[in-house]
Write a protein that holds these residues in place. Structure first.
Motif: not given
Length: 314
Positions: A32-45
């Motif tokens: 489980w990777k914590p990120v700072h915002n929605v944009g970062e989460a979707l960029a990871d995907v």
């Protein structure tokens, strides 16, 4: 040996987003990777750094999460593969020894702040608001001094991870508040229908004219499809241009939904199919019998017969 998968979520540990991810059986035991915002989460995907991301898309108090809706509209190659509901309430926390009457500035995520607005107006009418990236970040910023605040709005579970004084509990304006989260992966084929499904779309109107919105809605109403969410977002290129975020009851494999999507595709200059996935409440979708799959199949077969010159049958 099962390959370990990675799931991005709005961190750090203790957020409501983490609570939503905890509802995903296939995510347990993986990274489980914590990120700072929605944009970062979707960029990871999109980059392959994560296999999926859990993001908030709607809450029962403040409506759709505009940053999520806009990110899904502007980042092709994503699919919603599941939705999850988390009941939401908040506590007001501060440094140990602090008192409620000393609070002048409150740190809070904007969505959390909106859901506690009435309580704050009653108990802290002269307070100022400092935005935070998440509910946990509001508390951590209070502790490390990175946010200029006297108190923070956070999830109740924060006190299990940090040494904080709880100044007030149950400060949410609505005890029935719920946030809806979606699990997003890279583009993949929709799963099999369950009978309790939802289809999410983003649809742009072809032009700004009388009846354009009605024409879009008729693509669903004339096929017996209920829309459980209709929200507009500005496209951003000029005034008066909007896209609509839609949740429709049913699955793309349903004949009525497939027929509606064909109608929408003919009508709209841009349609973003976000996915068909099981509803979080598992409620079976109800619809009139005249919109059953076999009715659409029979009508299509009838038309093919006419084209083929087959004799009419009474």
């Amino acid at each position: 040996m099962t390959e370990r998968r990675t799931y991005s979520y709005l961190g750090p540990a203790g957020t409501f987003t983490e609570a939503a991810l905890d509802q995903v059986p296939e995510a347990r035991g993986h990274v489980w990777k914590p990120v700072h915002n929605v944009g970062e989460a979707l960029a990871d995907v999109l980059s392959g750094a994560s296999d999926a991301a859990m993001i908030a898309i709607e809450n029962s108090i403040d409506g759709g999460v505009s940053t999520t809706q806009d990110a899904l509209a502007n980042n092709p190659g994503l699919r919603i593969v599941g939705e999850y509901l988390v009941r939401v309430n908040f506590v007001l926390v501060a440094q140990p020894g602090a008192k409620l009457e000393d609070v002048r500035v409150v740190a809070a995520h904007p969505v959390a702040y909106a859901q506690c607005h009435s309580w704050l107006e009653e108990h802290l009418p002269e307070h100022a608001h400092v935005p935070a990236a998440s509910n946990v970040a509001s508390a951590l910023g209070l502790l490390d001094g990175s946010l200029p605040a006297d108190a923070a709005i956070a999830a109740p579970g924060i006190v299990q991870h940090q040494e904080l004084e709880v100044l007030a509990e149950q400060i949410g304006d609505n005890d029935n508040a719920v946030t809806r989260f979606v699990l997003v992966s890279r583009t993949t084929a929709p799963g099999e229908p369950t009978g309790a499904d939802k289809t999410s779309l983003i649809v742009e109107l072809p032009d700004d004219r009388p009846g354009a919105l009605l024409e879009m809605l008729e693509q669903f109403s004339t096929r017996g499809i209920n829309l459980s969410l209709i929200e507009s977002r500005p496209i951003g290129d000029e005034l008066g241009r909007y896209r609509f975020v839609l949740d429709a009851d049913g699955h793309i494999h349903d004949e009525r939904m497939a027929d509606a999507l064909l109608g929408i595709r003919r009508f709209s200059p841009r349609v973003v199919f976000l996915g068909s996935y099981p509803r979080a409440d598992r409620r079976i979708v109800q619809y009139p019998e005249r919109y059953a799959d076999e009715i659409f199949v029979e009508a299509r077969d009838w038309l093919r017969g006419l084209i083929a010159g087959e004799p009419d049958e009474d």
